[in-house]
Design a protein around this motif. Structure first.
Motif, short mmCIF file in Angstrom:
data_model
loop_
_atom_site.label_atom_id
_atom_site.label_comp_id
_atom_site.label_asym_id
_atom_site.label_seq_id
_atom_site.Cartn_x
_atom_site.Cartn_y
_atom_site.Cartn_z
N GLN A 55 29.20 105.35 -85.92
CA GLN A 55 27.94 105.82 -86.50
C GLN A 55 27.97 105.68 -88.02
N ILE A 56 29.09 106.04 -88.61
CA ILE A 56 29.22 105.96 -90.07
C ILE A 56 29.13 104.51 -90.54
N MET A 57 29.80 103.63 -89.85
CA MET A 57 29.78 102.22 -90.27
C MET A 57 28.38 101.62 -90.11
N ASP A 62 23.27 99.95 -92.64
CA ASP A 62 21.81 100.06 -92.68
C ASP A 62 21.34 100.58 -94.04
N LEU A 63 22.09 101.52 -94.60
CA LEU A 63 21.73 102.07 -95.91
C LEU A 63 21.81 100.99 -96.98
N ILE A 64 22.85 100.22 -96.94
CA ILE A 64 23.04 99.16 -97.94
C ILE A 64 21.96 98.09 -97.83
N ILE A 78 21.41 110.20 -91.96
CA ILE A 78 22.23 109.88 -90.79
C ILE A 78 23.70 109.79 -91.19
N LEU A 79 23.96 109.14 -92.31
CA LEU A 79 25.32 109.00 -92.81
C LEU A 79 25.93 110.36 -93.14
#
Length: 121
Positions: A55-57, A62-64, A78-79
């Motif tokens: 999930q973190i990856m 997605d954030l980047i 989410i992160l």
């Protein structure tokens, strides 16, 4: 990989050397904490941790890659949630340990991850 991409994106848009230095330090801390955690998971950590790491990856990637601020905020939430779950899982693993040295290292890793994530966000 995701941390490096985040740093590269920030370097493209930010010209404040002090902020970039702080970001580099925070990114190094996050990378070290994640690597420590991955090494622990490889040694047989709780079943829940690999799913949280995924999930973190995904959220990091997605954030980047987000182009609009609303999407960035959603992915950051989410992160943050996944990181909080990971920290709780690490603390739970630490509490189940009988080896006090391992327990201290796990709690230290959880704190380092929390601090580095807070600095980066």
């Amino acid at each position: 990989k995701a941390v490096d991409s985040c740093v590269a994106t920030c370097q493209d848009v930010c010209r404040d050397e002090s902020s970039l230095n702080e970001l580099a330090g925070a990114a190094t801390d996050v990378t070290k904490s994640l690597n420590d955690l991955l090494n622990h998971v490889k040694d047989g950590g709780p079943d829940k941790i690999p799913d949280i790491m995924d999930q973190i990856m995904i959220a990091s990637g997605d954030l980047i890659s987000s182009a609009e601020s609303g999407q960035m905020v959603r992915q950051a939430r989410i992160l943050a949630q996944a990181t909080a779950e990971l920290i709780q899982a690490i603390k739970g693993e630490a509490e189940s340990q009988t080896d006090s040295d391992l327990q201290k290292r796990l709690l230290s890793a959880a704190k380092a991850l929390a601090d580095a994530t807070a600095d980066m966000v």
